[in-house]
Design a protein around this motif. Sequence first.
Motif, PDB file in Angstrom:
ATOM      1  N   THR A  50       0.830  -1.208   0.000  1.00  0.00           N
ATOM      2  CA  THR A  50       0.000   0.000   0.000  1.00  0.00           C
ATOM      3  C   THR A  50       0.861   1.253   0.000  1.00  0.00           C
ATOM      4  OG1 THR A  50      -1.717  -1.171   1.251  1.00  0.00           O
ATOM      5  CG2 THR A  50      -1.832   1.234   1.219  1.00  0.00           C
ATOM      6  N   ALA A  51       1.872   1.273   0.862  1.00  0.00           N
ATOM      7  CA  ALA A  51       2.765   2.428   0.948  1.00  0.00           C
ATOM      8  C   ALA A  51       3.515   2.633  -0.366  1.00  0.00           C
ATOM      9  CB  ALA A  51       3.750   2.246   2.095  1.00  0.00           C
ATOM     10  N   ALA A  52       3.930   1.532  -0.988  1.00  0.00           N
ATOM     11  CA  ALA A  52       4.642   1.627  -2.265  1.00  0.00           C
ATOM     12  C   ALA A  52       3.750   2.195  -3.358  1.00  0.00           C
ATOM     13  CB  ALA A  52       5.164   0.255  -2.671  1.00  0.00           C
ATOM     14  N   ILE A  56      -2.383   3.810   8.071  1.00  0.00           N
ATOM     15  CA  ILE A  56      -2.080   2.736   7.133  1.00  0.00           C
ATOM     16  C   ILE A  56      -2.061   1.376   7.813  1.00  0.00           C
ATOM     17  CG2 ILE A  56       0.424   2.821   7.375  1.00  0.00           C
ATOM     18  CD1 ILE A  56       0.605   2.539   4.324  1.00  0.00           C
ATOM     19  N   ALA A  57      -1.894   1.351   9.139  1.00  0.00           N
ATOM     20  CA  ALA A  57      -1.837   0.080   9.864  1.00  0.00           C
ATOM     21  C   ALA A  57      -3.159  -0.673   9.800  1.00  0.00           C
ATOM     22  CB  ALA A  57      -1.440   0.319  11.320  1.00  0.00           C
ATOM     23  N   PHE A  58      -4.263   0.033   9.566  1.00  0.00           N
ATOM     24  CA  PHE A  58      -5.573  -0.614   9.514  1.00  0.00           C
ATOM     25  C   PHE A  58      -5.938  -1.106   8.116  1.00  0.00           C
ATOM     26  CE2 PHE A  58      -6.896   2.299  13.247  1.00  0.00           C
ATOM     27  CZ  PHE A  58      -6.300   1.414  14.149  1.00  0.00           C
ATOM     28  N   SER A  82      -4.846   6.049   3.580  1.00  0.00           N
ATOM     29  CA  SER A  82      -3.600   5.416   4.009  1.00  0.00           C
ATOM     30  C   SER A  82      -2.689   6.366   4.760  1.00  0.00           C
ATOM     31  CB  SER A  82      -2.861   4.854   2.789  1.00  0.00           C
ATOM     32  OG  SER A  82      -3.654   3.911   2.117  1.00  0.00           O
ATOM     33  N   VAL A  83      -2.475   7.563   4.215  1.00  0.00           N
ATOM     34  CA  VAL A  83      -1.494   8.465   4.812  1.00  0.00           C
ATOM     35  C   VAL A  83      -2.077   9.799   5.256  1.00  0.00           C
ATOM     36  CG1 VAL A  83       0.424   7.439   3.567  1.00  0.00           C
ATOM     37  CG2 VAL A  83      -0.792   9.345   2.545  1.00  0.00           C
ATOM     38  N   GLY A  84      -3.351  10.086   4.965  1.00  0.00           N
ATOM     39  CA  GLY A  84      -3.969  11.323   5.415  1.00  0.00           C
ATOM     40  C   GLY A  84      -3.618  12.513   4.541  1.00  0.00           C
TER      41      GLY A  84
END
Length: 289
Positions: A10-12, A123-125, A202-204
């Motif tokens: 997701t972060a990528a 993003i942890a959720f 994910s990151v706001g």
Amino acid sequence: MSYTMWILLTAALVGINCGLIGTFLVLRKMSMLSDAISHSVLLGIVGAYMVSHQLQGVSMLIGALLVGLLTTFLVQLLHQKGVQSDAAIGVVFTCLFAIGVVLISLFADRVHLDVEHALMGEIAFVPWDVLEVGGKSIGPKAVWLLGFVLAINIFVIVFAYKELKISSFDSEMAVTLGIPVVFIHYVLMGMLSLTTVASFDSVGAILVVAMLIVPSATAYLWTDRLSVMLICSAMIGVLASMIGYMGATAFNVSISGAIAVATGVIFFVSLWIAPKHGLLRKWLKKSPA
């Protein structure tokens, strides 16, 4: 896939999407417009919920797209009326974002989205909010949404690469060549809106700005070629996501915040050692042999 791998993927995807769009924003000197849209898009998400009573799917993308284009239009309108560009951005995004915050407060009993979540994300959720087909999980909804938006972004960039390139470097020449500069501008703003809302959960809102601007600004230090800058920006976004997640795990801090810090660290390292525009290279050129 494991919990960790879904977060990293997701972060990528956030890093790649933001890196690609951010490149054109940096070249057009429109970086702060990403700040405006990333905040005002909150109004589009809340508005979409009020109409569809859903916080996922096409309605959310349409709401964000419409508010993103509205933000761009209002900023241009104020600028044409004599208001300075930076002041116009400040006025528009604070007003639209404030309206979104007020609507969240009014409908907080029915919406799981609060102001802190909108600003910082979590993003942890992401791995727990999965998409199911036929009763079987096929992965987090955020991954599919980000992948869908990435496909759109790549298609538009490949299809309109020449138009985006020329209008980003010399808008007057683009007009002379018959390129619809205004249309290309709004297409880019639409891509920015979609990327923002896809990354939002994910990151706001605040950290989307960091992912949009910093990797692209870092890539600019390393190369003068647009094609290389696009790839480099996306790779830096992915690298910052990986480093940020590892840092967040090691120090037990916010993952999104750690990713933003990682983008800053990569930028300042590049500012010194980059072969094109690095400070060290400039210092060596000025120093006597």
